[in-house]
Design a protein around this motif. Structure first.
Motif, PDB file in Angstrom:
ATOM      1  N   LEU A 127     -56.651  26.935 -14.304  1.00 19.96           N
ATOM      2  CA  LEU A 127     -56.178  28.276 -14.652  1.00 19.96           C
ATOM      3  C   LEU A 127     -54.776  28.228 -15.229  1.00 19.96           C
ATOM      4  O   LEU A 127     -54.442  28.954 -16.154  1.00 19.96           O
ATOM      5  CB  LEU A 127     -56.144  29.159 -13.398  1.00 19.96           C
ATOM      6  N   GLN A 128     -53.983  27.372 -14.627  1.00 22.43           N
ATOM      7  CA  GLN A 128     -52.576  27.364 -15.006  1.00 22.43           C
ATOM      8  C   GLN A 128     -52.368  26.855 -16.427  1.00 22.43           C
ATOM      9  O   GLN A 128     -51.530  27.352 -17.157  1.00 22.43           O
ATOM     10  CB  GLN A 128     -51.791  26.507 -14.013  1.00 22.43           C
ATOM     11  N   ARG A 129     -53.191  25.900 -16.811  1.00 22.74           N
ATOM     12  CA  ARG A 129     -52.972  25.273 -18.119  1.00 22.74           C
ATOM     13  C   ARG A 129     -53.195  26.255 -19.277  1.00 22.74           C
ATOM     14  O   ARG A 129     -52.316  26.421 -20.117  1.00 22.74           O
ATOM     15  CB  ARG A 129     -53.856  24.031 -18.247  1.00 22.74           C
ATOM     16  N   PRO A 130     -54.349  26.922 -19.322  1.00 15.21           N
ATOM     17  CA  PRO A 130     -54.522  27.867 -20.441  1.00 15.21           C
ATOM     18  C   PRO A 130     -53.571  29.050 -20.365  1.00 15.21           C
ATOM     19  O   PRO A 130     -53.136  29.568 -21.396  1.00 15.21           O
ATOM     20  CB  PRO A 130     -55.978  28.334 -20.306  1.00 15.21           C
ATOM     21  N   LEU A 131     -53.224  29.431 -19.145  1.00 15.72           N
ATOM     22  CA  LEU A 131     -52.288  30.544 -19.005  1.00 15.72           C
ATOM     23  C   LEU A 131     -50.914  30.142 -19.542  1.00 15.72           C
ATOM     24  O   LEU A 131     -50.274  30.879 -20.289  1.00 15.72           O
ATOM     25  CB  LEU A 131     -52.195  30.949 -17.525  1.00 15.72           C
ATOM     26  N   ALA A 132     -50.477  28.956 -19.174  1.00 19.27           N
ATOM     27  CA  ALA A 132     -49.180  28.469 -19.659  1.00 19.27           C
ATOM     28  C   ALA A 132     -49.201  28.333 -21.175  1.00 19.27           C
ATOM     29  O   ALA A 132     -48.231  28.674 -21.859  1.00 19.27           O
ATOM     30  CB  ALA A 132     -48.848  27.130 -19.003  1.00 19.27           C
ATOM     31  N   ALA A 133     -50.313  27.850 -21.707  1.00 22.76           N
ATOM     32  CA  ALA A 133     -50.396  27.676 -23.160  1.00 22.76           C
ATOM     33  C   ALA A 133     -50.334  29.029 -23.857  1.00 22.76           C
ATOM     34  O   ALA A 133     -49.653  29.183 -24.879  1.00 22.76           O
ATOM     35  CB  ALA A 133     -51.693  26.960 -23.520  1.00 22.76           C
ATOM     36  N   ALA A 134     -51.009  30.010 -23.276  1.00 22.19           N
ATOM     37  CA  ALA A 134     -51.003  31.339 -23.896  1.00 22.19           C
ATOM     38  C   ALA A 134     -49.612  31.956 -23.833  1.00 22.19           C
ATOM     39  O   ALA A 134     -49.142  32.556 -24.795  1.00 22.19           O
ATOM     40  CB  ALA A 134     -52.021  32.237 -23.196  1.00 22.19           C
ATOM     41  N   VAL A 135     -48.959  31.797 -22.700  1.00 23.93           N
ATOM     42  CA  VAL A 135     -47.600  32.345 -22.564  1.00 23.93           C
ATOM     43  C   VAL A 135     -46.662  31.659 -23.553  1.00 23.93           C
ATOM     44  O   VAL A 135     -45.873  32.310 -24.247  1.00 23.93           O
ATOM     45  CB  VAL A 135     -47.081  32.171 -21.116  1.00 23.93           C
ATOM     46  N   ARG A 136     -46.787  30.349 -23.625  1.00 24.10           N
ATOM     47  CA  ARG A 136     -45.896  29.594 -24.517  1.00 24.10           C
ATOM     48  C   ARG A 136     -46.081  30.054 -25.953  1.00 24.10           C
ATOM     49  O   ARG A 136     -45.138  30.174 -26.722  1.00 24.10           O
ATOM     50  CB  ARG A 136     -46.208  28.098 -24.374  1.00 24.10           C
ATOM     51  N   LYS A 137     -47.319  30.315 -26.308  1.00 23.92           N
ATOM     52  CA  LYS A 137     -47.601  30.726 -27.682  1.00 23.92           C
ATOM     53  C   LYS A 137     -47.081  32.144 -27.946  1.00 23.92           C
ATOM     54  O   LYS A 137     -46.685  32.474 -29.049  1.00 23.92           O
ATOM     55  CB  LYS A 137     -49.120  30.702 -27.885  1.00 23.92           C
ATOM     56  N   ALA A 138     -47.087  32.953 -26.899  1.00 26.42           N
ATOM     57  CA  ALA A 138     -46.767  34.370 -27.093  1.00 26.42           C
ATOM     58  C   ALA A 138     -45.274  34.662 -27.097  1.00 26.42           C
ATOM     59  O   ALA A 138     -44.852  35.640 -27.710  1.00 26.42           O
ATOM     60  CB  ALA A 138     -47.435  35.199 -25.992  1.00 26.42           C
ATOM     61  N   VAL A 139     -44.487  33.856 -26.411  1.00 26.45           N
ATOM     62  CA  VAL A 139     -43.078  34.232 -26.266  1.00 26.45           C
ATOM     63  C   VAL A 139     -42.335  34.083 -27.583  1.00 26.45           C
ATOM     64  O   VAL A 139     -42.556  33.121 -28.313  1.00 26.45           O
ATOM     65  CB  VAL A 139     -42.352  33.397 -25.183  1.00 26.45           C
ATOM     66  N   PRO A 140     -41.483  35.028 -27.893  1.00 27.59           N
ATOM     67  CA  PRO A 140     -40.626  34.847 -29.067  1.00 27.59           C
ATOM     68  C   PRO A 140     -39.625  33.723 -28.791  1.00 27.59           C
ATOM     69  O   PRO A 140     -39.414  33.347 -27.631  1.00 27.59           O
ATOM     70  CB  PRO A 140     -39.920  36.195 -29.202  1.00 27.59           C
ATOM     71  N   ALA A 141     -39.030  33.213 -29.840  1.00 29.08           N
ATOM     72  CA  ALA A 141     -38.162  32.035 -29.703  1.00 29.08           C
ATOM     73  C   ALA A 141     -37.060  32.253 -28.667  1.00 29.08           C
ATOM     74  O   ALA A 141     -36.743  31.353 -27.889  1.00 29.08           O
ATOM     75  CB  ALA A 141     -37.559  31.690 -31.061  1.00 29.08           C
ATOM     76  N   TRP A 142     -36.533  33.461 -28.614  1.00 26.20           N
ATOM     77  CA  TRP A 142     -35.401  33.691 -27.714  1.00 26.20           C
ATOM     78  C   TRP A 142     -35.836  33.721 -26.251  1.00 26.20           C
ATOM     79  O   TRP A 142     -35.006  33.681 -25.352  1.00 26.20           O
ATOM     80  CB  TRP A 142     -34.652  34.975 -28.096  1.00 26.20           C
ATOM     81  N   LEU A 143     -37.119  33.778 -26.010  1.00 25.35           N
ATOM     82  CA  LEU A 143     -37.611  33.769 -24.629  1.00 25.35           C
ATOM     83  C   LEU A 143     -38.197  32.418 -24.231  1.00 25.35           C
ATOM     84  O   LEU A 143     -38.634  32.254 -23.096  1.00 25.35           O
ATOM     85  CB  LEU A 143     -38.684  34.847 -24.450  1.00 25.35           C
ATOM     86  N   LEU A 144     -38.168  31.469 -25.130  1.00 25.76           N
ATOM     87  CA  LEU A 144     -38.792  30.177 -24.846  1.00 25.76           C
ATOM     88  C   LEU A 144     -38.290  29.522 -23.562  1.00 25.76           C
ATOM     89  O   LEU A 144     -39.075  28.963 -22.800  1.00 25.76           O
ATOM     90  CB  LEU A 144     -38.604  29.224 -26.033  1.00 25.76           C
ATOM     91  N   PRO A 145     -36.974  29.590 -23.285  1.00 25.36           N
ATOM     92  CA  PRO A 145     -36.512  28.945 -22.043  1.00 25.36           C
ATOM     93  C   PRO A 145     -37.122  29.565 -20.780  1.00 25.36           C
ATOM     94  O   PRO A 145     -37.057  28.962 -19.720  1.00 25.36           O
ATOM     95  CB  PRO A 145     -34.985  29.177 -22.079  1.00 25.36           C
ATOM     96  N   GLU A 146     -37.677  30.741 -20.909  1.00 21.52           N
ATOM     97  CA  GLU A 146     -38.238  31.421 -19.735  1.00 21.52           C
ATOM     98  C   GLU A 146     -39.743  31.191 -19.600  1.00 21.52           C
ATOM     99  O   GLU A 146     -40.390  31.825 -18.773  1.00 21.52           O
ATOM    100  CB  GLU A 146     -37.978  32.936 -19.828  1.00 21.52           C
TER     101      GLU A 146
END
Lengths: 192, 224
Positions: A33-52
């Motif tokens: 569950l965590q892997r696809p969720l993390a991938a989706a979040v990573r793809k969705a965040v704008p550049a300025w939110l990447l560290p989060e």
């Protein structure tokens, strides 16, 4: 001795929520569950939110946990995980925007390097953005929607799928529409 | 004109300042529209809102990015496994019928500390490990509201710890900073408004003597 600071990862509640479902419905392990969720979040965040990204993934896991508690029989699909990631990221963007609105500019900010574009350029872009909106509203309906999708980042094949056009039609509408849009924006005195 | 030559238009369109935040219903509509599961009329309506309100356009971009990620993956539903692995909260539910002495004795035996960092792993790997290893989910403990102690594995001498505690709805409960020992008692007054059974989430951030910072995973504990 008063014990206890028991420690178990946050995913425990999520895991338990899944584990208590009836046996044939039991899904995967947390890591799945965590892997696809993390991938989706990573793809969705704008550049300025990447560290989060990591923190947002954890928040998304918690949301998933709560959602599963509310609806234990809900089928778990990638699309559902995606929706969780989507709402998590949008909420974080909204939260940050609210925080920015309530925080007074600090003294140091003047000394920090300003990321391009500069304020003047940004203001020009914003004005141009408003001009684009006005031009879109004046465009024929078919071009208006196709151009809106294009400006949102969609490719021609995606636009043809979403608007149920043939590829060729979508291509024509976008190509011609963009030329007309640029002409309209420039006629209003803006050069994006 | 080639569409690729219009990045400046895209940039200007995305630079429009937000006037009004998106409500939940609109967020939901955007997701459906991006997923291609709305009627043409609803899609047109959402696109109209995109043009009118930049926040809706922003939500659309986020949704599109997520969908793109999902579409890159296999489209089939995630496979389910028949294997039953009971998590710690399940254990806790089972333990609910026992006497508190039994439960506390069990807790004393299986108390589990924050996973220590191995030398060749940074904090990212640490968190990923904790989340990824299902068999680490072996214990769901409780804390006594009169003396709510949190403990974790000690890192090298000179390490300073910060602990953040929230509810499972992520409302801040308490924060302890500049701790030089790997334990902290949540101040009682901070817990007074919380009912028994509240799930508390807590996380430790450690600053090592060399200045590097490391975060634990997030842990949960039940307030009693």
């Amino acid at each position: 001795m008063c014990l206890v600071g028991g420690a178990s990862p946050v995913g425990v509640a999520l895991f338990a929520a899944i584990a208590t479902r009836s046996a044939p419905e039991l899904p995967r392990t947390l890591v799945e569950l965590q892997r696809p969720l993390a991938a989706a979040v990573r793809k969705a965040v704008p550049a300025w939110l990447l560290p989060e990204t990591e923190d947002l993934t954890q928040v998304a896991l918690l949301r998933l946990d709560r959602a599963l508690k509310r609806e234990p029989d809900r089928p778990l699909t990638r699309a559902y995980l995606g929706r969780i990631a989507y709402t998590t990221v949008v909420d974080e963007i909204r939260k940050r925007r609210r925080e920015r609105e309530h925080v007074a500019p600090d003294v140091d900010s003047a000394e920090r390097p300003t990321p391009a574009p500069g304020p003047e350029r940004l203001a020009e872009s914003r004005d141009a953005g408003e001009a684009i909106t006005a031009c879109l509203e004046a465009a024929p309906p078919r071009a208006r929607d196709a151009l809106t999708l294009y400006l949102l980042g969609h490719s021609v094949p995606e636009i043809s799928r979403l608007l149920d056009h043939t590829r060729k039609t979508a291509e024509n509408v976008v190509y011609r529409g963009l030329a007309a849009l640029r002409g309209c924006v420039e006629a209003k005195g803006y050069r994006p | 004109m080639k569409p690729d030559a219009a990045e400046d238009l895209r940039a200007a369109f995305s630079a429009r300042p937000v006037r009004q935040e998106v409500n939940e219903a609109t967020l939901s509509m955007v997701w459906k529209a991006v997923s291609g599961s709305t009627s043409p009329a609803d899609l047109a309506s959402v696109l109209e809102q995109v043009r009118r309100e930049p926040a809706v356009a922003e939500a659309w971009r986020v949704a599109r990015s997520v969908r793109a990620e999902l579409d890159d993956e296999e489209p089939a539903r995630v496979e389910r496994q028949g294997k039953v692995v009971l998590g710690p909260a399940h254990w806790w539910r089972g333990a609910a019928g026992m006497g508190i002495g039994t439960v506390m004795a069990m807790a004393a035996v299986v108390v589990m500390y924050v996973v220590p960092m191995s030398e060749n792993r940074g904090p990212v790997a640490m968190r990923a490990d904790v989340l990824g290893i299902e068999n680490t989910l072996v214990y769901a403990g409780s804390v006594d509201r009169d003396h709510a102690v949190l403990r974790w594995t000690a890192l090298p001498e000179g390490t300073v710890y910060t602990v953040t505690v929230t509810t499972d709805l992520l409302a801040r409960v308490a924060r302890g900073g500049a701790l030089d020992k790997p334990e902290w008692v949540i101040p009682g007054p901070q817990l007074s408004a919380l009912p028994d059974g509240t799930v508390l989430l807590w996380r430790v951030e450690a600053t090592l003597p060399d200045g590097s910072k490391h975060r634990s995973a997030t842990f949960d504990v039940v307030l009693r």
